[in-house]
Design a protein around this motif. Structure first.
Motif, mmCIF file in Angstrom:
data_model
loop_
_atom_site.group_PDB
_atom_site.id
_atom_site.type_symbol
_atom_site.label_atom_id
_atom_site.label_comp_id
_atom_site.label_asym_id
_atom_site.label_seq_id
_atom_site.Cartn_x
_atom_site.Cartn_y
_atom_site.Cartn_z
ATOM 1 N N ASP A 1 3.411 -2.601 -4.062
ATOM 2 C CA ASP A 1 2.382 -3.453 -4.632
ATOM 3 C C ASP A 1 1.261 -2.605 -5.239
ATOM 4 O O ASP A 1 1.181 -2.451 -6.451
ATOM 5 C CB ASP A 1 1.834 -4.425 -3.587
ATOM 6 C CG ASP A 1 0.852 -5.425 -4.187
ATOM 7 O OD1 ASP A 1 0.808 -5.548 -5.426
ATOM 8 O OD2 ASP A 1 0.135 -6.082 -3.419
ATOM 9 N N ASP A 2 0.384 -2.044 -4.406
ATOM 10 C CA ASP A 2 -0.750 -1.277 -4.931
ATOM 11 C C ASP A 2 -1.050 -0.081 -4.036
ATOM 12 O O ASP A 2 -1.490 -0.245 -2.900
ATOM 13 C CB ASP A 2 -1.988 -2.167 -5.025
ATOM 14 C CG ASP A 2 -3.230 -1.385 -5.426
ATOM 15 O OD1 ASP A 2 -3.087 -0.392 -6.166
ATOM 16 O OD2 ASP A 2 -4.326 -1.772 -4.993
ATOM 17 N N PRO A 3 -0.819 1.143 -4.516
ATOM 18 C CA PRO A 3 -1.039 2.320 -3.689
ATOM 19 C C PRO A 3 -2.438 2.922 -3.795
ATOM 20 O O PRO A 3 -2.788 3.807 -3.015
ATOM 21 C CB PRO A 3 -0.017 3.311 -4.253
ATOM 22 C CG PRO A 3 0.013 2.992 -5.707
ATOM 23 C CD PRO A 3 -0.177 1.494 -5.801
ATOM 24 N N ALA A 4 -3.247 2.476 -4.753
ATOM 25 C CA ALA A 4 -4.428 3.268 -5.111
ATOM 26 C C ALA A 4 -5.777 2.657 -4.749
ATOM 27 O O ALA A 4 -6.749 3.393 -4.584
ATOM 28 C CB ALA A 4 -4.407 3.548 -6.615
ATOM 29 N N GLY B 1 0.839 -1.202 0.000
ATOM 30 C CA GLY B 1 0.000 0.000 0.000
ATOM 31 C C GLY B 1 0.861 1.235 0.000
ATOM 32 O O GLY B 1 1.889 1.299 -0.679
ATOM 33 N N LEU B 2 0.469 2.231 0.775
ATOM 34 C CA LEU B 2 1.212 3.481 0.894
ATOM 35 C C LEU B 2 2.041 3.450 2.170
ATOM 36 O O LEU B 2 1.492 3.372 3.261
ATOM 37 C CB LEU B 2 0.254 4.671 0.923
ATOM 38 C CG LEU B 2 -0.522 4.908 -0.369
ATOM 39 C CD1 LEU B 2 -1.544 6.014 -0.163
ATOM 40 C CD2 LEU B 2 0.426 5.271 -1.499
ATOM 41 N N ASN B 3 3.341 3.516 2.025
ATOM 42 C CA ASN B 3 4.209 3.470 3.199
ATOM 43 C C ASN B 3 4.555 4.884 3.652
ATOM 44 O O ASN B 3 5.451 5.530 3.124
ATOM 45 C CB ASN B 3 5.473 2.658 2.881
ATOM 46 C CG ASN B 3 5.206 1.174 2.890
ATOM 47 O OD1 ASN B 3 5.292 0.525 3.915
ATOM 48 N ND2 ASN B 3 4.830 0.649 1.749
ATOM 49 N N ILE B 4 3.792 5.336 4.606
ATOM 50 C CA ILE B 4 4.041 6.624 5.253
ATOM 51 C C ILE B 4 4.428 6.306 6.693
ATOM 52 O O ILE B 4 5.477 6.702 7.170
ATOM 53 C CB ILE B 4 2.796 7.521 5.215
ATOM 54 C CG1 ILE B 4 2.283 7.647 3.783
ATOM 55 C CG2 ILE B 4 3.099 8.895 5.797
ATOM 56 C CD1 ILE B 4 0.938 8.310 3.664
ATOM 57 N N ALA B 5 3.569 5.564 7.339
ATOM 58 C CA ALA B 5 3.877 5.036 8.659
ATOM 59 C C ALA B 5 3.246 3.654 8.757
ATOM 60 O O ALA B 5 2.562 3.327 9.716
ATOM 61 C CB ALA B 5 3.361 5.952 9.747
#
Length: 213
Positions: free
Chosen positions: A135-138, A104-108
């Motif tokens: 993999d998949d951010p959206a 996913g989205l790696n922010i934290a």
């Protein structure tokens, strides 16, 4: 018995001759300055000058950042196999080795849209945001999430689609679009991996937030 004397003389002459030939071979001939005998005592390793290694600076940058700038490197994940990396000022914030990244989205390590909104909404003015897809951010991004990333300076957040690769550095309260963003769309015609585009790597120097005196 009388031949012993002449044979000794012949043997001596042959021995002296062979010795002279051997010395000439080792010394390389007159005026050669002992090149061949030197070669016998010179290892191949010592005769080759090692090429100097290119110096690396914070986060592996090829050049140091100016004063009052932060060095960073952001690498997206490769397919769903190799995790992303986020480095700031030579400190690895997120990586597979640290075991704090996920799809996913790696922010934290946030991959739930509700937690993501709770995480981004209260950011203080000037807070830097580093994002690396894996993999998949959206798929789990809704319109509000995309709008928040756009307000952080993203040009591509509104266009992110299934399994795109995306790296981004933005900040709360920026007036213009961030220069630190890369995006590659998932396309079966251009994908590097089966079902995924290539991994993205971005590095640079970010000005520190100026504080009022």
């Amino acid at each position: 018995m009388r031949l012993a004397g002449p044979l000794r003389i012949v043997a001596l002459v042959v021995s002296v001759g062979l010795t002279w030939i051997l010395v000439s071979i080792l010394l390389g001939g007159p005026g050669s300055g002992f090149p061949r005998i030197q070669q016998l005592f010179t290892s191949p390793e010592s005769s080759v000058t090692a090429a100097p290694r290119a110096r690396k600076y914070k986060c592996g940058l090829p050049q140091p950042c100016p004063e009052e700038h932060l060095a960073f490197r952001v690498v997206s994940g490769a397919a769903n196999v190799i995790g992303p990396k986020i480095c700031l000022e030579d400190k690895m914030l997120m990586s597979s080795v640290k075991d704090n990244v996920g799809r996913g989205l790696n922010i934290a390590l946030v991959n739930d849209v509700n937690d993501l909104l709770k995480f981004i909404r209260p950011l203080h003015e000037g807070t830097l945001v580093f994002v690396a897809s894996y993999d998949d951010p959206a798929t789990k991004m809704n319109e509000e999430t995309r709008k928040l990333f756009s307000e952080l300076g993203s040009r591509n957040a509104k266009e992110l689609a299934f399994r795109d690769s995306w790296v981004f550095v933005g900040a709360k309260g920026v007036q213009n679009k961030s220069p630190f963003e890369q995006h590659v769309k998932n396309s079966k015609h251009t994908n590097k991996y089966e079902g995924w585009p290539e991994a993205l790597e971005m590095e640079g120097c970010i000005p520190r937030r100026s504080t009022a005196s």
